[in-house]
Design an enzyme around this catalytic site. Structure first.
Site, PDB file in Angstrom:
ATOM      1  N   ASP A 169      57.649  34.532 -17.483  1.00 36.30           N
ATOM      2  CA  ASP A 169      56.719  35.253 -16.607  1.00 36.30           C
ATOM      3  C   ASP A 169      56.663  34.551 -15.265  1.00 36.30           C
ATOM      4  O   ASP A 169      57.036  33.374 -15.149  1.00 36.30           O
ATOM      5  CB  ASP A 169      55.313  35.288 -17.263  1.00 36.30           C
ATOM      6  N   SER A 206      57.165  53.707 -20.895  1.00 38.00           N
ATOM      7  CA  SER A 206      55.812  54.244 -20.692  1.00 38.00           C
ATOM      8  C   SER A 206      55.906  55.730 -20.951  1.00 38.00           C
ATOM      9  O   SER A 206      56.986  56.328 -20.787  1.00 38.00           O
ATOM     10  CB  SER A 206      55.371  54.017 -19.241  1.00 38.00           C
ATOM     11  N   CYS A 239      58.443  42.938 -21.652  1.00 37.12           N
ATOM     12  CA  CYS A 239      57.154  43.534 -21.247  1.00 37.12           C
ATOM     13  C   CYS A 239      56.896  43.371 -19.748  1.00 37.12           C
ATOM     14  O   CYS A 239      55.948  43.971 -19.232  1.00 37.12           O
ATOM     15  CB  CYS A 239      55.994  42.893 -21.999  1.00 37.12           C
ATOM     16  N   TYR A 280      57.494  54.605 -10.529  1.00 33.32           N
ATOM     17  CA  TYR A 280      57.223  54.042 -11.863  1.00 33.32           C
ATOM     18  C   TYR A 280      57.914  54.871 -12.949  1.00 33.32           C
ATOM     19  O   TYR A 280      58.575  54.333 -13.841  1.00 33.32           O
ATOM     20  CB  TYR A 280      55.706  54.007 -12.070  1.00 33.32           C
ATOM     21  N   THR A 282      44.736  46.765 -20.876  1.00 33.17           N
ATOM     22  CA  THR A 282      45.219  45.448 -20.439  1.00 33.17           C
ATOM     23  C   THR A 282      44.476  45.093 -19.145  1.00 33.17           C
ATOM     24  O   THR A 282      43.692  45.911 -18.646  1.00 33.17           O
ATOM     25  CB  THR A 282      46.735  45.494 -20.161  1.00 33.17           C
TER      26      THR A 282
HETATM   27  N1  LIG Z   1      48.818  48.887 -19.912  1.00 31.24           N
HETATM   28  C1  LIG Z   1      49.256  50.115 -20.047  1.00 31.24           C
HETATM   29  O1  LIG Z   1      48.489  51.075 -20.188  1.00 31.24           O
HETATM   30  C2  LIG Z   1      50.736  50.394 -20.060  1.00 31.24           C
HETATM   31  C3  LIG Z   1      51.159  51.692 -20.398  1.00 31.24           C
HETATM   32  C4  LIG Z   1      52.513  51.971 -20.417  1.00 31.24           C
HETATM   33  C5  LIG Z   1      53.426  50.975 -20.121  1.00 31.24           C
HETATM   34  N2  LIG Z   1      53.011  49.738 -19.794  1.00 31.24           N
HETATM   35  C6  LIG Z   1      54.034  48.755 -19.480  1.00 31.24           C
HETATM   36  O2  LIG Z   1      53.833  47.627 -20.307  1.00 31.24           O
HETATM   37  C7  LIG Z   1      54.311  46.460 -19.661  1.00 31.24           C
HETATM   38  C8  LIG Z   1      53.224  45.387 -19.675  1.00 31.24           C
HETATM   39  O3  LIG Z   1      52.114  45.897 -18.966  1.00 31.24           O
HETATM   40  P1  LIG Z   1      50.673  45.238 -19.031  1.00 31.24           P
HETATM   41  O4  LIG Z   1      49.697  46.356 -19.013  1.00 31.24           O
HETATM   42  O5  LIG Z   1      50.642  44.233 -20.116  1.00 31.24           O
HETATM   43  O6  LIG Z   1      50.628  44.573 -17.585  1.00 31.24           O
HETATM   44  P2  LIG Z   1      50.218  43.091 -17.109  1.00 31.24           P
HETATM   45  O7  LIG Z   1      50.162  43.199 -15.629  1.00 31.24           O
HETATM   46  O8  LIG Z   1      49.027  42.628 -17.873  1.00 31.24           O
HETATM   47  O9  LIG Z   1      51.490  42.210 -17.539  1.00 31.24           O
HETATM   48  C9  LIG Z   1      52.724  42.300 -16.895  1.00 31.24           C
HETATM   49  C10 LIG Z   1      53.276  40.902 -16.741  1.00 31.24           C
HETATM   50  O10 LIG Z   1      54.587  40.996 -16.147  1.00 31.24           O
HETATM   51  C11 LIG Z   1      54.740  39.907 -15.267  1.00 31.24           C
HETATM   52  N3  LIG Z   1      55.782  40.189 -14.272  1.00 31.24           N
HETATM   53  C12 LIG Z   1      55.750  41.081 -13.259  1.00 31.24           C
HETATM   54  N4  LIG Z   1      56.885  41.013 -12.517  1.00 31.24           N
HETATM   55  C13 LIG Z   1      57.649  40.054 -13.098  1.00 31.24           C
HETATM   56  C14 LIG Z   1      58.939  39.520 -12.799  1.00 31.24           C
HETATM   57  N5  LIG Z   1      59.651  39.948 -11.750  1.00 31.24           N
HETATM   58  N6  LIG Z   1      59.418  38.542 -13.612  1.00 31.24           N
HETATM   59  C15 LIG Z   1      58.695  38.075 -14.664  1.00 31.24           C
HETATM   60  N7  LIG Z   1      57.475  38.555 -14.977  1.00 31.24           N
HETATM   61  C16 LIG Z   1      56.956  39.519 -14.212  1.00 31.24           C
HETATM   62  C17 LIG Z   1      53.373  39.750 -14.626  1.00 31.24           C
HETATM   63  O11 LIG Z   1      53.225  38.464 -14.061  1.00 31.24           O
HETATM   64  C18 LIG Z   1      52.451  40.005 -15.808  1.00 31.24           C
HETATM   65  O12 LIG Z   1      52.100  38.802 -16.468  1.00 31.24           O
HETATM   66  C19 LIG Z   1      54.731  46.895 -18.254  1.00 31.24           C
HETATM   67  O13 LIG Z   1      56.127  47.112 -18.241  1.00 31.24           O
HETATM   68  C20 LIG Z   1      53.993  48.209 -18.066  1.00 31.24           C
HETATM   69  O14 LIG Z   1      54.673  49.052 -17.178  1.00 31.24           O
HETATM   70  C21 LIG Z   1      51.685  49.409 -19.752  1.00 31.24           C
END
Ligand SMILES: NC(=O)c1ccc[n+]([C@@H]2O[C@H](COP(=O)([O-])OP(=O)(O)OC[C@H]3O[C@@H](n4cnc5c(N)ncnc54)[C@H](O)[C@@H]3O)[C@@H](O)[C@H]2O)c1
Length: 256
Positions: free
Chosen positions: A36, A149, A86, A162, A197
């Site tokens: 991360d 997603s 993720c 996105y 989240t």
């Molecule tokens: N939360 C939701 O409702 C939801 C729904 C559908 C999809 N998602 C997907 O799930 C995944 C996780 O989302 P989340 O809600 O846990 O978000 P979050 O923001 O809590 O976690 C995402 C993490 O990715 C890290 N990150 C971002 N860019 C990065 C990079 N270039 N290199 C390394 N790390 C990097 C961030 O630092 C963060 O810790 C994402 O891909 C998001 O698109 C989330």
């Protein structure tokens, strides 16, 4: 995969869905390497979980950065068999705004770069390391779980960047599984709906309740633990391959 006594990498593992997956894998005994950008959170999580969980500050879009992190994971005196992608970012902008301005091209490129190309970068490097391990008694060397997603299917107004990035992850799931069949590595993708989240936690309670009300059943936001449970099920289920699984309480998003 029957045993979690293996090494694993989890990108975006310092927060949200990745953090929940890291916790679940560590609880089952896996040696997790958290990849991360968030150094402080990542280090704190590794310290809390102790044991074999480590943090490597990694930018998933950067080849050398991911190579170094995968090398650390592969060097943990158990085979690297699990990669969960993720890491991701969001971006909201219309193709042409109300003011007539076109979508920012740099923002589109950045979103695709982190979400799609970053996922592919980790997929290819982790799978290469897995391919060098001894297979288990089913011939399996590893499993990669990606995160798309439901926006890949039901992208809303303003979600073009996105949705395109997540659609790319859906599209590469089957060819990745086919490519990696010869080395015994499975590839599946989870397409979550609305999960509670840090992203959604920032919204006022009223907005969160309204979002939850639109979900057919269960009428609640998804929990990070729901995602982690599904990721572990995919890892354990040796016959699941090349598939994208929606995890959304039957939600289908409207245009806005
Ligand atoms: N939360 C939701 O409702 C939801 C729904 C559908 C999809 N998602 C997907 O799930 C995944 C996780 O989302 P989340 O809600 O846990 O978000 P979050 O923001 O809590 O976690 C995402 C993490 O990715 C890290 N990150 C971002 N860019 C990065 C990079 N270039 N290199 C390394 N790390 C990097 C961030 O630092 C963060 O810790 C994402 O891909 C998001 O698109 C989330």
């Amino acid at each position: 995969m029957k045993s979690f006594d293996v090494a694993a990498v989890v990108t975006g593992g310092a927060s949200g869905l990745g953090e929940a997956t890291t916790r679940a894998l560590a609880a089952r005994g896996a040696a997790v390497t958290v990849l991360d950008l968030q150094e402080e959170r990542g280090q704190a999580l590794a310290a809390e979980l102790g044991g074999h969980t480590t943090f490597v500050r990694t930018d998933v879009t950067d080849e050398a950065s991911v190579q170094a992190a995968v090398a650390e994971a592969a060097g943990k005196n158990r085979p690297l068999r699990i990669a969960v992608n993720c890491a991701g970012i969001g971006w909201a902008q219309r193709t042409v705004g109300r003011d007539g301005q076109p979508h920012d091209l740099g923002a589109f490129v950045r979103t695709v770069s982190v979400n799609l190309i970053g996922t592919f970068n980790v997929l290819r490097l982790a799978a290469a390391a897995m391919s060098a391990t001894e297979p288990d008694d089913e011939g399996e060397r590893g499993v990669v779980v990606n995160t798309a997603s439901i926006a890949a299917y039901d992208g809303q107004i303003g979600q073009i960047a996105y949705a395109a990035s997540k659609g790319g992850i859906v599209g590469m799931t089957l060819p990745a599984a086919r490519d990696l069949a010869s080395v015994g590595v499975r590839v599946c993708t989870i397409a979550p709906g609305l999960v509670d989240t840090p992203l959604l936690a920032g919204l006022p309670e009223e907005a969160r309740t309204a979002l939850a009300a639109g979900i057919p059943f269960p009428k609640r936001l998804g929990r990070p633990a729901d995602f982690a449970q599904l990721a572990l099920s995919v890892i354990e289920h040796g016959y699941l391959n090349g598939e994208v699984i929606r995890m959304d309480g039957a939600l289908r998003m409207a245009p806005r």
